[in-house]
Design a protein around this motif. Structure first.
Motif, PDB file in Angstrom:
ATOM      1  N   PHE A 182       0.792  -1.235  -0.011  1.00  0.00           N
ATOM      2  CA  PHE A 182      -0.061  -0.085   0.122  1.00  0.00           C
ATOM      3  C   PHE A 182       0.800   1.204   0.141  1.00  0.00           C
ATOM      4  O   PHE A 182       2.070   1.169   0.240  1.00  0.00           O
ATOM      5  CB  PHE A 182      -1.197   0.020   1.222  1.00  0.00           C
ATOM      6  CG  PHE A 182      -1.772  -1.222   1.420  1.00  0.00           C
ATOM      7  CD1 PHE A 182      -3.137  -1.352   0.793  1.00  0.00           C
ATOM      8  CD2 PHE A 182      -1.386  -2.279   2.199  1.00  0.00           C
ATOM      9  CE1 PHE A 182      -3.651  -2.303   1.011  1.00  0.00           C
ATOM     10  CE2 PHE A 182      -1.823  -3.499   2.245  1.00  0.00           C
ATOM     11  CZ  PHE A 182      -3.321  -3.510   1.707  1.00  0.00           C
ATOM     12  N   ARG A 210      -6.245  -4.645   6.694  1.00  0.00           N
ATOM     13  CA  ARG A 210      -6.073  -3.804   5.325  1.00  0.00           C
ATOM     14  C   ARG A 210      -7.004  -2.614   5.341  1.00  0.00           C
ATOM     15  O   ARG A 210      -6.588  -1.555   4.654  1.00  0.00           O
ATOM     16  CB  ARG A 210      -6.867  -4.744   4.343  1.00  0.00           C
ATOM     17  CG  ARG A 210      -6.474  -4.558   2.766  1.00  0.00           C
ATOM     18  CD  ARG A 210      -7.162  -5.422   1.906  1.00  0.00           C
ATOM     19  NE  ARG A 210      -6.406  -6.796   1.967  1.00  0.00           N
ATOM     20  CZ  ARG A 210      -7.145  -7.891   2.038  1.00  0.00           C
ATOM     21  NH1 ARG A 210      -8.413  -7.803   2.156  1.00  0.00           N
ATOM     22  NH2 ARG A 210      -6.297  -8.947   1.989  1.00  0.00           N
ATOM     23  N   GLN A 211      -8.290  -2.472   5.821  1.00  0.00           N
ATOM     24  CA  GLN A 211      -9.174  -1.411   5.731  1.00  0.00           C
ATOM     25  C   GLN A 211      -8.502  -0.371   6.496  1.00  0.00           C
ATOM     26  O   GLN A 211      -8.654   0.763   6.270  1.00  0.00           O
ATOM     27  CB  GLN A 211     -10.406  -1.964   6.255  1.00  0.00           C
ATOM     28  CG  GLN A 211     -11.429  -0.754   6.420  1.00  0.00           C
ATOM     29  CD  GLN A 211     -12.970  -1.091   6.934  1.00  0.00           C
ATOM     30  OE1 GLN A 211     -13.099  -2.354   7.385  1.00  0.00           O
ATOM     31  NE2 GLN A 211     -13.693  -0.252   7.045  1.00  0.00           N
ATOM     32  N   THR A 214      -5.716   1.260   4.548  1.00  0.00           N
ATOM     33  CA  THR A 214      -6.218   1.952   3.333  1.00  0.00           C
ATOM     34  C   THR A 214      -7.181   3.191   3.584  1.00  0.00           C
ATOM     35  O   THR A 214      -7.236   4.114   2.717  1.00  0.00           O
ATOM     36  CB  THR A 214      -7.087   1.021   2.348  1.00  0.00           C
ATOM     37  OG1 THR A 214      -8.321   0.472   3.191  1.00  0.00           O
ATOM     38  CG2 THR A 214      -6.171   0.045   1.593  1.00  0.00           C
ATOM     39  N   ASP A 215      -7.684   3.394   4.748  1.00  0.00           N
ATOM     40  CA  ASP A 215      -8.620   4.347   5.225  1.00  0.00           C
ATOM     41  C   ASP A 215      -7.628   5.461   5.778  1.00  0.00           C
ATOM     42  O   ASP A 215      -8.169   6.335   6.257  1.00  0.00           O
ATOM     43  CB  ASP A 215      -9.495   3.884   6.293  1.00  0.00           C
ATOM     44  CG  ASP A 215     -10.651   3.107   5.623  1.00  0.00           C
ATOM     45  OD1 ASP A 215     -10.861   3.063   4.309  1.00  0.00           O
ATOM     46  OD2 ASP A 215     -11.459   2.475   6.401  1.00  0.00           O
TER      47      ASP A 215
END
Length: 508
Positions: A182, A210-211, A214-215
């Motif tokens: 990422f 993962r969230q 990415t957030d």
């Protein structure tokens, strides 16, 4: 016919009715316009290099010191000379570069440029070739400084993401090792790698982590410690919920137990989660020792932690409110040592604790040789002078020194700092309410720990909620044959680590 309107309502810039719309994100096929767009997007830095290759109207743009000069000269410039009338597809096939792409977007070209790519533009074409040949400066591999051990591997992570991942793959030689990358930080664009083992790690934990990555909407990310604090379940708590380690073997041991790992480019510390409270006091070296020796080391470590937290507060509470708990034979030397001290016990303890922490911080920030000298000489001189001047008693000096020494037995640097920090409020409560204040602080800390979680997993597992099967490797370390199952806190898809049955001798 074209008609001009005074302003556009959205951006208040002059527009023309019927004029062709220009997409500012598209690359210009003309050389001068293309070069100018790159300069404008990067604010024309001093290290922006622009080279022309006249025979085939090629333009090379890269940032100095971000690309590998040897690869640039031997595999790009030498292959592009004396090849007129080529197309971008032919040029791309000519270059022997592992990572090479094309794009017609200015945003993608700039992003690739600042990550160590060479932009190759052919006049008359609106696409650019991006040859990625980054040059990453990093120190050589060395032994871990904060997590040293006698038995086991003696190599630690460095600041290179590719080097750290190669170290991990050296330990886990399996196609099930997953690596997701990422980009975090609007201005830094730091690469973050999420690693886990497919078939062992829990899918829900993978999606949750993962969230969270990415957030993230932050301006910059420079170290993994910042990332760990931002994706913690409770960033307001003083107790860390994710482990920061510089040891590849400890990192891989977590992955093999169903945990998730995060490696940040430019940081020598990797993140392991979920992490329970008890695991912060376990060392990777415990697995390399015989179970009897490892159990003794852990019991010694936990005893030292209790002494570090409660020894000085018990001294303050006993001298302030509870003289009856002091043995009679100990009252006379204790009273003689405090005869010249003008401060109450709580002020005396806080003053001495502050001096110890000041010496520790000064020794850590100074160069190694000077820091060691300052710590030893400063501790002896200040301690002796404080006792002779009547500022503190010699008995309290012994207790505070023993507490400070015991706090360094914690394998985790951050948890060691937490242990030293929580001593101060406990000392204050002991000075006001005696042993009742100590119990109040203990209950508050215990309730706080019971309420915490790490990536959704209970922080105080396996004690709360109680899991008897997972207690074989907590405060004590049982033989390996009794620890064949992975810890339940990670909810692993594959619970068996190995066959617990002993190997039978071959009688043939």
């Amino acid at each position: 016919m074209k008609f001009k309107l005074p302003f556009n309502k959205k951006n208040e810039t002059p527009v023309e009715i019927g004029a062709p719309r220009k997409d500012i994100g598209m690359l210009n096929p003309l050389k001068n316009d293309f070069v100018q767009s790159i300069k404008d997007a990067t604010h024309n830095p001093a290290d922006l290099i622009i080279k022309d290759i006249p025979p085939n109207h090629l333009t090379l743009i890269y940032i100095n010191n971000l690309v590998d000069d040897v690869t640039l000269n031997d595999h790009i410039i030498s292959n592009l000379q004396d090849k007129p009338n080529d197309t971008p597809e032919v040029i791309k096939a000519t270059l022997s570069i592992p990572e090479i792409n094309t794009s017609t977007r200015l945003e993608m070209a700039i992003k690739s440029l600042v990550n160590g790519s060479v932009l190759i533009h052919l006049e008359g074409y609106s696409q650019v070739i991006m040859a990625n040949i980054p040059k990453r400066e990093s120190r050589n591999l060395s032994t871990p400084e904060n997590e040293s051990q006698v038995l086991g591997a003696q190599v630690g992570f460095n600041e290179s993401l590719s080097t750290n991942i190669s170290l991990i793959r050296r330990y886990i030689v399996s196609p099930d090792l997953c690596n997701e990358k990422f980009t975090v930080g609007r201005r830094t664009n730091i690469t973050v790698a999420l690693l886990y083992i497919n078939g062992i790690a829990d899918d829900q934990m993978i999606n949750t982590l993962r969230q969270r990555i990415t957030d993230l909407n932050i301006d910059a990310l420079l170290d993994s410690a910042v990332l760990a604090e931002m994706i913690d379940d409770n960033s307001m708590s003083v107790f860390p919920q994710m482990l920061l380690t510089e040891r590849p073997d400890r990192f891989c041991d977590g992955l093999l137990n169903g945990k998730l790992g995060i490696v940040v480019d430019g940081s020598s510390m990797a993140i392991v989660c979920p992490q329970t409270f008890i695991e912060f006091f376990q060392s990777r070296e415990d697995q390399n020792l015989r179970w009897q020796l490892a159990t003794f080391a852990r019991l010694l470590r936990f005893t030292a932690i209790l002494l570090s937290v409660f020894l000085t507060p018990i001294y303050v509470g006993a001298l302030t409110f509870h003289y009856e708990v002091i043995p009679q034979a100990f009252l006379v030397p204790l009273s003689e040592s405090r005869a010249l001290v003008p401060f109450p016990p709580v002020i005396e303890a806080l003053l001495l604790e502050f001096i110890i922490e000041l010496l520790r911080e000064a020794g850590a920030r100074l160069p190694t040789k000077i820091g060691q000298t300052i710590g030893i000489v400063g501790g002896i001189v200040i301690g002796t002078a404080a006792v002779q001047a009547g500022i503190t008693s010699n008995i309290l000096l012994i207790f505070v020194a023993l507490s400070a020494l015991a706090s360094f037995t914690t394998p985790s640097y951050i948890m060691g700092n937490v242990i030293r920090l929580i001593r101060f409020p406990i000392i204050i409560l002991a000075g006001y309410w005696g042993f009742y204040g100590i119990m109040l602080a203990f209950c508050f800390i215990l309730i706080h720990l019971l309420r915490q979680s790490s990536l959704g997993a209970p922080y105080m597992s396996p004690f709360y909620p109680p899991r008897l099967k997972s207690m074989a490797d907590t405060i004590i370390r049982l033989p390996l044959s009794l620890t064949s199952k992975r810890p339940e806190v990670t909810r692993p898809s594959d619970q068996e680590k190995f066959n617990p049955e002993p190997v039978k001798p071959d009688k043939s």
